[in-house]
Scaffold this motif. Structure first.
Motif, PDB file in Angstrom:
ATOM      1  N   ARG B 297      29.472  17.921  51.468  1.00 48.45           N
ATOM      2  CA  ARG B 297      29.856  19.208  51.919  1.00 48.45           C
ATOM      3  C   ARG B 297      29.955  18.951  53.186  1.00 48.45           C
ATOM      4  NH1 ARG B 297      29.275  24.256  48.515  1.00 48.45           N
ATOM      5  NH2 ARG B 297      28.500  23.653  46.684  1.00 48.45           N
ATOM      6  N   HIS B 299      29.403  16.094  55.143  1.00 48.23           N
ATOM      7  CA  HIS B 299      31.089  15.203  55.013  1.00 48.23           C
ATOM      8  C   HIS B 299      32.548  16.063  54.899  1.00 48.23           C
ATOM      9  CE1 HIS B 299      29.033  10.954  56.097  1.00 48.23           C
ATOM     10  NE2 HIS B 299      28.441  11.597  55.079  1.00 48.23           N
ATOM     11  N   ALA B 300      32.435  16.619  54.350  1.00 47.52           N
ATOM     12  CA  ALA B 300      33.511  17.724  54.506  1.00 47.52           C
ATOM     13  C   ALA B 300      33.511  19.090  54.680  1.00 47.52           C
ATOM     14  CB  ALA B 300      34.279  18.237  52.562  1.00 47.52           C
TER      15      ALA B 300
END
Lengths: 387, 387, 387, 387
Positions: B297, B299-300
């Motif tokens: 999450r 990294h997103a």
């Protein structure tokens, strides 16, 4: 998985009235019915046959949810899912009954006590007639049959050859007696089933030699089912501990805060119980993943005894750890409540009673000894429905 | 992951002599060196930078293996991996040091006792010089620095702005003192590190405002590291119990079998300990998977506090369950041995000593209270390196 | 009982420096000496012979006190008191050595592993000489001999007849080697004793047939001695937990009070440990009272096997309960301290190490099985020094 | 004590049918009657008044026996014995009612929840009439009143002065409702008692200022009563475990012996449970001896708060240790039985239900905190009926 209704809502419906049902003579027929439309019962049916082809891990995850909501219903579906497991290995899987919404019950264990998985000792007889068979015998511990549409019955032919059949429960000569007398899992429908010359067609009967190839680790599957139901009870106990403490309105004698819900000693206990619930779920789901591995190998044609033994070992180890966590939590739950938590009306003792009953199916300590013998002396682990 | 040598062989090499090293003043420098060539240290380095980009679950799996072989080395690498976690969020990840085989140590905690994660209270000072910085201060509990090539040091500028740096340990003014005096984890290198005007380049120093975005759940990562090392010790204790019982040659007084290895009571104990080891590993790996979710999450671009809190809660719950399993097992281990199992030469008490030391890093019972407060009263879980 | 100095003061003196001594190569010779003048060593000597004729309950009460102060010294005196128990049944009790302040050590167990209480397997030989005997052989686990003035040595004559003697330790040919290598009870002096043609007078040697009548329940006495030393350690652990919490000056992370000593969660733990200490002492003292009953019957000439078996059973049951309480408490002690409680300098791990070592003398689980066999199947309980 | 019939025979009669009664709506009136003629009810009446003047230790010993036979009856007699304790300090002890064989019930606790021992908050009113009093109010948890001949009722005068009375239960205006709804101690008669203008004579009413001197440690007495009833249940569970294992006729799956009664793993469990029963009894009896000490001091005119606090502390510590032993044993009992041990007909779950209910009267963990606060911070222990 659930097409029509969110799974969460289904669970809420199952849970509503669960405590009251448990302490009443009532049987949760409606609750089982409510699961029919959800896809849950066909989770393991291959996609080609209209099911979800879900992993076993996914099944056990949903099972724990169901058990948390209603422990009896969860146990009652054990034979249903075990039957489907076998079906997945049959050349022409007759999944229609499952996708139609049927629930399968079992009629396997006998009062005379044939050993685990031992057809030879069964006294239920399959007799050839002109155009089919008749079945005569008595089964006990036929869990779930009370709620089922069809029953999976095991026996032997007059020549002593193992035979089994799946037949509708409204067939003549079948009597289902709700005489299970446990102090826990009272509504699991684990009573007696009588067959008095019950007719069966040749299509319905499978005689040894014509049955699907041996399904390794089916014992582990069956055992893990019970342990997962234990986890459901543990989660329910953890939730009840939280509801109990949250709802206390009178200050606790010798406490340090105005409301019990702020008392550090009681909060520590709630946190401890919650950690047990987390641990137990995780352990069962990991063991389910190992059963998925075995399943994949079997479908790939590898009859790998080692993987099956490894899975069987872990399932037994899961039982050992999970039961301790669950029995402790179901006992500790009362430490966050006062004397009123012991009212029969609250029925908070049902978790301990249910867990204690489920845990007594097969001796946990003896399983630990068997594992010890396996790791120390290299003894084979048993491959039967009791391990 | 391991290019040159099978991981299993690496582990065997780490394990060889582990018990003897622990009870000697010897420090396992060689053991750390042996890990350099294996890829283990760069497991979390992105593929683009020459690493394996392994999941955290994979890292914790390997970590438990390392801890089982040598508990001290496993703990010593905690700062190394935490540093890499941060690096993954830096705009220009300087992974070269990691893929070159460097080991990173830490110099964060101070004797004066700044609160967890609180830069403000640090007394180590970063002073600007003509073309760089000098660092002066004293750190304790600088675990792993004894075996490291570079050290990650935290402090404040003269203006009180948080600052950190990664610098080689052979830099002038650095003294690493092996003065950790624990009764467990003796060789974890958790001693004192002094910086006396140690120079650092502008490239090496990161001042607040220029640092990577906040890494949520780094506290949970650090805490789970310790719990995983506990699991390693538990697995070692389980293995030692098996070796101990298998090796007994004299009949046991009042036993029921000629050799102790066939005594059902002792085998039951071995099976019970094995089940604890299985449960503990599974719990830690599940929590690691939750950290993987948080990582994905982040990294997103989702700074999802809820997921991080959920992971933090489960990591704390893992600590609660795992420590109990581990301390019980490390104590029960002796029940399958005789009096000779208590010989200092066998060093079988090291598991309890190690686990007891690791478990004392942060109060388990207080964590349970915090979780209770979270689930009952909705209090936020702490987001610091101690939870 | 203590004429010259209050018992409380004696205990304070024993306790002073006990933790430091334990972790040093130092041996507590002074501490044993300090007990000589107190009357403790002659508690069981009949009044007619200058002793206190104290009950066994009284002796075990004082023993727990001594063990709390210095666990090693308490264990080292086991053979001394066992010897006196035998003496009380001898026709002409030679109590002079005891009232003179002598400490008795033992030289009974042999490396070759004769079964418990089995003279037949002993390889130490008593050889007749012109005017006396010589003794030759090697003994291990000769606990307490390091601090003793005289040693009680068991063997057989050249004809294989059981023989024993009490001889001064400065007799030629005796070598006491301090080679006990336990991780606990390090200073209990449980090393090896060599006899190389050591001379003994006819007065000193007792040959089978001339010995006192069988002392029933001497095994129970010896076993309860160890359990009482465990209780001393448990009480010390409880005291240390209190001192630890009382002394903490820094607030605890995530705690609810400024000082840890007011934190309800930590106080609950201290109260729980204290309750374990109370329970354990009470259990041992009750078992000691049962030994008093047996003793009274024996002195009244009733060789009542039933009472002795009952006492033996309760002593074994005491071991089962007490060890669990003690190991749990010695582990839980650290939950009220922070990381600094694990400093080797504080030596707080010694309680677990001592208890673990004492508890390993005879398998607790096997004893539980023996008791189960006794109550279920009516099997006789063993009558030997290991039960 | 027992004139007419051996105590052992009385116990056998109490025990007969105890399990069946517990699961039926039946109430054990006959069982209480059977105790009337035995002297048990007058154990604490001074000899001068026709009683046995037995020590409290002796009373608790007999109480545990009664509780083992019938847990409900044992609890029902708590108020009776508490009343007699108070009587022993009254200037003119009215023991006639007791020696006549009367059973005393209680009517003290109120639904509105006055704090422990706090007369001020009571809403039951004692109103003066021409020649006596009338009493009006409602009491709950009036344990034992169902089986009693007279009831001890507490309230306040119209002026708010504390008042109490002992009156016959057949007095007008008294309604005893058997509405206790616990899942355990179902037949303890802990229901509601209503007083609607019930008349009382001036002789029967004691108003503050005229009452006996304060009876220290009456709270400890009341609390230890409950703990002793717990011990009775534990002993019954231990006996049932033995009966269960002894009676198993079918071999156990994966066992090592033909009959379960010879299986070492199951025998070990039986021995372990037996050791818990021994420990628990001994702990309660020791605490009872401390109450005897307090009693002796009070009779000697020493109002020694320290001795009373010490006794109160030990009674609370006894509760902590005993409940854990008892709940564990009542859970472990099933590990020596198979699935049939969970039949409701066997009613083996009643021990856990009873113990869990008794243990919930006052929070054990909070008591541990109070003890911790006492030993660490020197806080006074509470002196009320809940500690």
């Amino acid at each position: 998985m659930m097409q029509m209704k969110p799974w969460k809502d289904v669970l809420s419906e199952l849970e509503a009235g669960s405590a009251e049902r448990e302490s009443a003579p009532e049987r949760p027929h409606d609750v089982v019915d409510r699961l029919r439309g959800t896809g849950f019962l066909a989770l393991r049916v291959p996609r080609a046959h209209g099911g979800a082809d879900a992993s076993l891990r996914r099944v056990f995850e949903a099972l724990i949810d169901v058990a948390r909501a209603d422990s009896n219903v969860a146990q009652a579906l054990r034979a249903h899912f075990a039957y489907v497991e076998g079906l997945r290995f049959a050349p022409s899987g007759a999944f229609q009954a499952i996708t139609d919404g049927s629930v399968i019950g079992n009629a396997i264990t006998e009062p005379t006590g044939a050993a685990a998985g031992d057809f030879a000792g069964l006294s239920t007889v399959f007799t050839r007639t002109g155009d089919g068979w008749t079945i005569t015998g008595t089964k006990f511990y036929s869990t779930g049959t009370l709620y089922a549409d069809r029953v999976w019955v095991w026996g032997v032919t007059e020549q002593g050859v193992p035979a089994s059949a799946l037949i509708p429960l409204d067939r003549p000569g079948i009597t289902v007696v709700d005489d299970w007398d446990g102090f826990g899992q009272r509504a699991s429908g684990s009573g007696t089933t009588h067959f008095a010359g019950t007719p069966a067609t040749t299509d319905e009967v499978v005689v040894a030699g014509s049955e699907p190839p041996p399904r390794l680790a089916i014992g582990a599957f069956l055992q893990l089912w019970l342990t997962a139901v234990v986890v459901g009870n543990l989660e329910a106990a953890s939730n009840d501990a939280q509801t109990l403490l949250r709802g206390r309105r009178r200050g606790i004698t010798h406490g340090t805060t105005e409301l019990p819900r702020h008392d550090p000693v009681l909060l520590q206990q709630v946190g401890d119980i919650a950690s047990k619930a987390y641990a137990a779920r995780v352990i069962v789901l990991d063991a389910a993943s190992l059963l998925d591995d075995v399943d994949a190998r079997l479908h790939a044609g590898e009859l790998d005894g080692t993987a099956a033994q490894e899975a069987g070992r872990r399932v037994a180890e899961a039982k050992i750890s999970v039961e301790r966590l669950a029995l402790d939590a179901a006992t500790a739950l009362f430490e966050v409540g006062g004397a009123s938590a012991t009212r029969a009306g609250a029925n908070l003792d049902r978790h301990w009673r249910n867990i204690r009953t489920l845990a007594s199916h097969n001796s946990t300590r003896i399983k630990a000894r068997v594992i010890g013998d396996h790791v120390i002396n290299g003894s084979d682990l048993p491959d039967n429905t009791y391990f």
